[in-house]
Scaffold this motif. Sequence first.
Motif, short mmCIF file in Angstrom:
data_model
loop_
_atom_site.label_atom_id
_atom_site.label_comp_id
_atom_site.label_asym_id
_atom_site.label_seq_id
_atom_site.Cartn_x
_atom_site.Cartn_y
_atom_site.Cartn_z
N ARG A 157 0.82 -1.22 0.00
CA ARG A 157 0.00 0.00 0.00
C ARG A 157 0.85 1.26 0.00
O ARG A 157 0.39 2.32 -0.44
CB ARG A 157 -0.97 -0.03 1.18
CG ARG A 157 -2.16 -0.96 0.94
CD ARG A 157 -2.82 -1.40 2.23
NE ARG A 157 -3.98 -2.25 1.98
CZ ARG A 157 -3.91 -3.53 1.60
NH1 ARG A 157 -2.72 -4.11 1.41
NH2 ARG A 157 -5.01 -4.24 1.39
N THR A 159 3.34 1.55 -1.93
CA THR A 159 3.68 1.76 -3.33
C THR A 159 2.53 2.33 -4.14
O THR A 159 2.75 2.82 -5.26
CB THR A 159 4.13 0.44 -3.99
OG1 THR A 159 3.01 -0.46 -4.08
CG2 THR A 159 5.25 -0.22 -3.21
N ASN A 160 1.31 2.25 -3.62
CA ASN A 160 0.19 2.82 -4.37
C ASN A 160 -0.56 3.89 -3.58
O ASN A 160 -0.65 5.04 -4.01
CB ASN A 160 -0.76 1.72 -4.86
CG ASN A 160 -1.11 0.69 -3.80
OD1 ASN A 160 -1.58 1.02 -2.73
ND2 ASN A 160 -0.88 -0.58 -4.12
N HIS A 164 0.26 7.80 -3.99
CA HIS A 164 -0.76 8.66 -4.60
C HIS A 164 -1.16 9.82 -3.69
O HIS A 164 -1.23 10.97 -4.14
CB HIS A 164 -2.00 7.82 -4.92
CG HIS A 164 -3.09 8.59 -5.58
ND1 HIS A 164 -3.09 8.87 -6.93
CD2 HIS A 164 -4.23 9.16 -5.08
CE1 HIS A 164 -4.18 9.57 -7.24
NE2 HIS A 164 -4.88 9.76 -6.13
N CYS A 193 -3.94 -9.64 -4.23
CA CYS A 193 -3.94 -8.19 -4.50
C CYS A 193 -5.05 -7.80 -5.48
O CYS A 193 -5.25 -8.46 -6.50
CB CYS A 193 -2.60 -7.76 -5.07
SG CYS A 193 -1.22 -7.92 -3.91
N THR A 195 -6.84 -4.52 -7.85
CA THR A 195 -6.28 -3.51 -8.74
C THR A 195 -6.03 -2.22 -7.97
O THR A 195 -6.63 -1.96 -6.93
CB THR A 195 -7.24 -3.24 -9.91
OG1 THR A 195 -8.53 -2.90 -9.37
CG2 THR A 195 -7.37 -4.46 -10.79
N LYS A 196 -5.15 -1.39 -8.51
CA LYS A 196 -4.72 -0.17 -7.83
C LYS A 196 -5.89 0.75 -7.49
O LYS A 196 -5.95 1.33 -6.40
CB LYS A 196 -3.72 0.57 -8.72
CG LYS A 196 -3.20 1.87 -8.13
CD LYS A 196 -2.20 2.52 -9.07
CE LYS A 196 -1.71 3.85 -8.52
NZ LYS A 196 -0.71 4.48 -9.43
N ASP A 197 -6.86 0.87 -8.41
CA ASP A 197 -7.96 1.81 -8.19
C ASP A 197 -8.79 1.44 -6.96
O ASP A 197 -9.33 2.32 -6.28
CB ASP A 197 -8.85 1.90 -9.43
CG ASP A 197 -9.46 0.56 -9.81
OD1 ASP A 197 -8.69 -0.39 -10.02
OD2 ASP A 197 -10.70 0.46 -9.90
N TYR A 199 -7.70 0.29 -4.11
CA TYR A 199 -7.03 0.81 -2.91
C TYR A 199 -7.12 2.32 -2.84
O TYR A 199 -7.37 2.89 -1.77
CB TYR A 199 -5.57 0.35 -2.90
CG TYR A 199 -5.44 -1.15 -2.85
CD1 TYR A 199 -5.70 -1.85 -1.67
CD2 TYR A 199 -5.08 -1.88 -3.98
CE1 TYR A 199 -5.61 -3.23 -1.63
CE2 TYR A 199 -4.99 -3.26 -3.94
CZ TYR A 199 -5.25 -3.94 -2.77
OH TYR A 199 -5.17 -5.30 -2.72
N LEU A 200 -6.96 2.99 -3.98
CA LEU A 200 -7.03 4.45 -3.98
C LEU A 200 -8.42 4.93 -3.58
O LEU A 200 -8.57 5.87 -2.80
CB LEU A 200 -6.64 5.00 -5.36
CG LEU A 200 -5.22 4.70 -5.83
CD1 LEU A 200 -4.95 5.41 -7.16
CD2 LEU A 200 -4.19 5.10 -4.78
#
Length: 205
Positions: A157, A159-160, A164, A193, A195-197, A199-200
């Motif tokens: 987290r 790293t993303n 961000h 894991c 996708t990145k979105d 977590y954001l």
Amino acid sequence: MSGKGDSGRSYHLKCTGDALNTAQSHSGPKDLTLFGSCFCPFVQRVWVALEYLGIDYESSCYDDKAQPAAPNLRDLALIRLQADHVNRTLIPAFYRYLQAQDEEQQIEGGKEFMSALDGLVKLFERSDAETETNIGLWKESGQLGLADVMAGPWIFRATNVLAHYRGFSVPEGERFQAYVERLVNHPAFKKTCSTKDLYLESYER
């Protein structure tokens, strides 16, 4: 037990009788491997359970192929120190950094989180220098270990989510970056894991 000294006799490297037949019937590669000495009662009780439950496995108990070294008490103590550092220092620092509102708090939070990462690296390096265990992805050929599992979700987290929302960058050290790559790309970790979105959006406030 006899009070005599060591007779010098070597240990058996292969099981015999029914155990040999059972082990040979599980010689093909499987997702689960039973490692252990053929005479060990602790191995046998696991073996009995695998057979009783019908769980498929590969057995290494019938030949002398190389087996991973089991961690000794000192190795385990260092692994526990790593895990304790993650729980007591790294995770709280992550959330303080993420939740900091004003610029000064964010700067201090970033320093604290970097210090926590540095502390974890020092513990990894200590284990590297003082033990011969292959447990832990800090070593290039290491196996996924307890500290990796415990720290992984927050390092990932970082790293993303932290990248961000806080402009965080993974420390530039070549070895640390290689460690992060091994960690987040390990099959067991990667399978968990999203996708990145996700977590954001989940941490957006």
